[in-house]
Design an enzyme around this catalytic site. Structure first.
Site, PDB file in Angstrom:
ATOM      1  N   ARG A 294       0.863  -1.198   0.000  1.00  0.00           N
ATOM      2  CA  ARG A 294       0.000   0.000   0.000  1.00  0.00           C
ATOM      3  C   ARG A 294       0.889   1.234   0.000  1.00  0.00           C
ATOM      4  O   ARG A 294       2.105   1.120   0.086  1.00  0.00           O
ATOM      5  CB  ARG A 294      -0.838   0.006   1.278  1.00  0.00           C
ATOM      6  N   VAL A 297       2.700   5.897   5.119  1.00  0.00           N
ATOM      7  CA  VAL A 297       2.515   7.209   5.760  1.00  0.00           C
ATOM      8  C   VAL A 297       3.643   8.180   5.364  1.00  0.00           C
ATOM      9  O   VAL A 297       3.412   9.365   5.130  1.00  0.00           O
ATOM     10  CB  VAL A 297       2.475   7.052   7.300  1.00  0.00           C
TER      11      VAL A 297
HETATM   12  P1  ADP Z   1       3.622   3.030   7.804  1.00  0.00           P
HETATM   13  O1  ADP Z   1       3.909   1.562   7.744  1.00  0.00           O
HETATM   14  O2  ADP Z   1       3.036   3.564   6.552  1.00  0.00           O
HETATM   15  O3  ADP Z   1       4.759   3.795   8.317  1.00  0.00           O
HETATM   16  P2  ADP Z   1       2.122   2.880  10.278  1.00  0.00           P
HETATM   17  O4  ADP Z   1       2.750   1.610  10.728  1.00  0.00           O
HETATM   18  O5  ADP Z   1       2.392   4.110  11.043  1.00  0.00           O
HETATM   19  O6  ADP Z   1       2.414   3.176   8.758  1.00  0.00           O
HETATM   20  O7  ADP Z   1       0.560   2.641  10.165  1.00  0.00           O
HETATM   21  C1  ADP Z   1      -0.275   3.619   9.644  1.00  0.00           C
HETATM   22  C2  ADP Z   1      -1.671   3.365  10.102  1.00  0.00           C
HETATM   23  O8  ADP Z   1      -2.121   2.138   9.572  1.00  0.00           O
HETATM   24  C3  ADP Z   1      -1.834   3.248  11.600  1.00  0.00           C
HETATM   25  O9  ADP Z   1      -3.086   3.752  11.965  1.00  0.00           O
HETATM   26  C4  ADP Z   1      -1.752   1.762  11.832  1.00  0.00           C
HETATM   27  O10 ADP Z   1      -2.355   1.380  13.032  1.00  0.00           O
HETATM   28  C5  ADP Z   1      -2.480   1.254  10.611  1.00  0.00           C
HETATM   29  N1  ADP Z   1      -2.045  -0.089  10.206  1.00  0.00           N
HETATM   30  C6  ADP Z   1      -0.844  -0.434   9.721  1.00  0.00           C
HETATM   31  N2  ADP Z   1      -0.784  -1.751   9.437  1.00  0.00           N
HETATM   32  C7  ADP Z   1      -1.996  -2.268   9.749  1.00  0.00           C
HETATM   33  C8  ADP Z   1      -2.584  -3.579   9.697  1.00  0.00           C
HETATM   34  N3  ADP Z   1      -1.907  -4.641   9.244  1.00  0.00           N
HETATM   35  N4  ADP Z   1      -3.848  -3.711  10.128  1.00  0.00           N
HETATM   36  C9  ADP Z   1      -4.537  -2.650  10.572  1.00  0.00           C
HETATM   37  N5  ADP Z   1      -4.054  -1.409  10.637  1.00  0.00           N
HETATM   38  C10 ADP Z   1      -2.808  -1.195  10.249  1.00  0.00           C
END
Ligand code: ADP
Ligand code: ADP
Ligand code: MG
Length: 456
Positions: A294, A297
């Site tokens: 996907r 962030v």
């Molecule tokens: P990134 O990986 O883009 O840096 P984060 O780990 O900060 O993002 O996650 C971004 C948002 O997506 C947060 O609200 C997180 O809780 C949610 N999120 C990430 N992975 C999952 C997942 N596998 N299931 C549900 N929510 C998720």
């Protein structure tokens, strides 16, 4: 619809990423339809969309996680595409499948690819097949004794990870066999309730490592490129707080090895869309930990150093077009940093601090970008993620980006809720960070205890 009417995309998300997707759609002449829950009725992204559909009550399970409501919204508003953003349904294979079965196009990979790469234990196997090093670890484990034997072989400390985990949730560090026996059943129960899947596995804990991840783009014509890497080592509770592109002080031969490993992995599965391959890096060694199928962030820092609009690329890929750039045209221009402004009280273990934003004055000027889903007078509801805004700075080199970061954060003024702004300003003064690089334990184990002794 006539042939000349613009393509329409349903934005199946909220907050800053909803706004980001609407902007990307408009920039390529598409229309965007927002969805919103009760509490988000007057939100900024709802106003900026071409159309908006109310999908339910404020709790996420009744709105942004409701697949039926979102698919109906897409159909009733004449959308041909559905963009999931990040979080919520973005990595649920059943969502991608339902969208496709409803005759719509999912902006992201097909359900079977999400299944294969979104499940961490399965993804480790795929990485091994592609010749990409993984952290020493196990397959999915169901029995405590097998886990204890495997952990003995790996050597403590080990991490217990949920295969379906994400957002830093579903990971536990375990120091010895007694603790492991206690933790396994609890971790399975937690994984089942949080991710609807009890599968867990073990990985050796790599201490003092950096988190370095590679941005990938793949199209339906077999083209796969990387857009270099990001360093996301500044974390608390295994969640990112500040990200940089490119990774500071990364030796060119390591950059080459890591980016080409990521491309190899993605080529192995015939990946379509934007994605991120995450590694932990310990000296000269690097290990695959997971892939996020996907938009991430922290994607804006990659956009800043490359000049590529990653979200517009996602839309073009979904529409069957070829990537707009070839690998040899992707270059690193300067350095970029993202500061996550979360509604949290860092003095109290990063406890959420929702409420009304009585003031929100954003910074500006050259090299400063603000991706925010909020405006002054708006709400930070308690139901969702605590991310309020992202301050992204870009400079001709890291020094310039750091200086812009300080200026931008001092201009940022927020009232009504507590945020991580002051923490970031303080972080920018830390010699360890300025000299770089830091490791994933640095913030929690070294910096916070000395800079904010009351917070830990
Ligand atoms: P990134 O990986 O883009 O840096 P984060 O780990 O900060 O993002 O996650 C971004 C948002 O997506 C947060 O609200 C997180 O809780 C949610 N999120 C990430 N992975 C999952 C997942 N596998 N299931 C549900 N929510 C998720
Ligand atoms: P999530 O899906 O929640 O993002 P990840 O598998 O990406 O989970 O891990 C989140 C963070 O946990 C990483 O960024 C890193 O800081 C830490 N981590 C993950 N695996 C290991 C490991 N084997 N050893 C040490 N730290 C790890
Ligand atoms: Mg991760």
């Amino acid at each position: 619809m006539s042939e000349t009417s613009p393509a329409r995309v349903l934005v199946a998300n909220r907050g800053e990423i909803a706004l980001r997707i609407i902007r990307a759609a408009h920039s390529i002449g598409w229309e965007a339809v927002a969805v919103f829950s009760d509490v988000d009725e007057d939100a900024r992204w709802v106003e900026l969309a071409d159309d908006a559909v109310h999908i339910g009550a404020s709790p996420a399970t009744k709105s942004y996680l409701d697949i039926d409501a979102i698919v109906s919204a897409a159909k009733s508003s004449g959308c041909a595409y559905v963009h999931p953003g990040y979080g919520f349904l973005a990595e649920r294979p059943e969502f991608s499948r339902r969208v496709a079965e409803s005759g719509l196009t999912f902006v992201g990979p097909a359900a079977n690819v999400i299944e294969e790469m979104g499940d961490k234990a399965l993804a480790r196997r795929t990485a091994e097949r592609a010749g990409v090093p993984t952290v020493p670890g196990t397959e999915v484990l169901s029995d405590v004794e097998a886990a204890a034997a495997a952990a003995e072989d790996l050597g403590y400390p080990v991490l217990v990870k949920a295969s379906a985990g994400g957002g830093g949730k579903g990971i536990r560090v375990v120091a010895d066999a007694d603790e492991l026996r206690e933790v396994i059943p609890a971790a399975q129960a937690e994984a089942r309730s949080a991710f609807d899947d009890p599968a867990i596995y073990l990985e050796k804990a790599v201490l003092d490592a950096r988190h370095i991840e590679v941005q990938i783009l793949g199209d339906a014509h077999g083209n796969v490129i990387h857009v270099f890497e990001r360093d996301c080592s500044v974390q608390r509770r295994r969640q990112k707080l500040l990200e940089e592109a490119p990774a500071p002080h990364l030796a060119p031969h390591l950059r080459d090895a890591i980016t080409s490993a990521a491309v190899r992995l993605v080529a192995e599965i015939g990946y379509e869309g934007a994605g991120t391959v995450e590694f932990i890096v310990d000296g000269e060694e690097f290990y695959f930990i997971e892939m996020n199928t996907r938009i991430q962030v922290e994607h804006p820092i990659t956009e800043e150093i490359s000049g590529i609009d990653l979200v517009a690329e996602q839309l073009h890929i979904a529409a069957g077009r070829e990537l707009s750039v070839a690998q040899e045209d992707v270059t690193i221009q300067g350095a970029a940093i993202q500061f996550r402004i979360n509604a949290e009280n860092h003095q109290q273990d990063f406890f959420p601090s929702p409420g009304t934003l009585t003031a929100f004055d954003a910074p500006g000027g050259p090299g400063v970008r603000v991706d925010a889903g909020v405006v002054a007078g708006g709400q930070v509801p308690p139901y969702y993620d605590s991310l309020v805004a992202k301050i992204i700075v870009h400079g001709r080199d890291r020094e310039a980006a750091l200086a812009r970061g300080e200026q931008a954060l001092s201009e940022l003024h927020i009232d009504g809720i507590l945020t991580t702004r002051d923490l970031h300003l303080e972080l920018l003064r830390a010699a360890d960070l300025r000299n770089g690089p830091v490791t994933t334990n640095w913030l929690e184990n070294t910096w916070l205890p000395t800079s904010f002794p009351d917070s830990v």
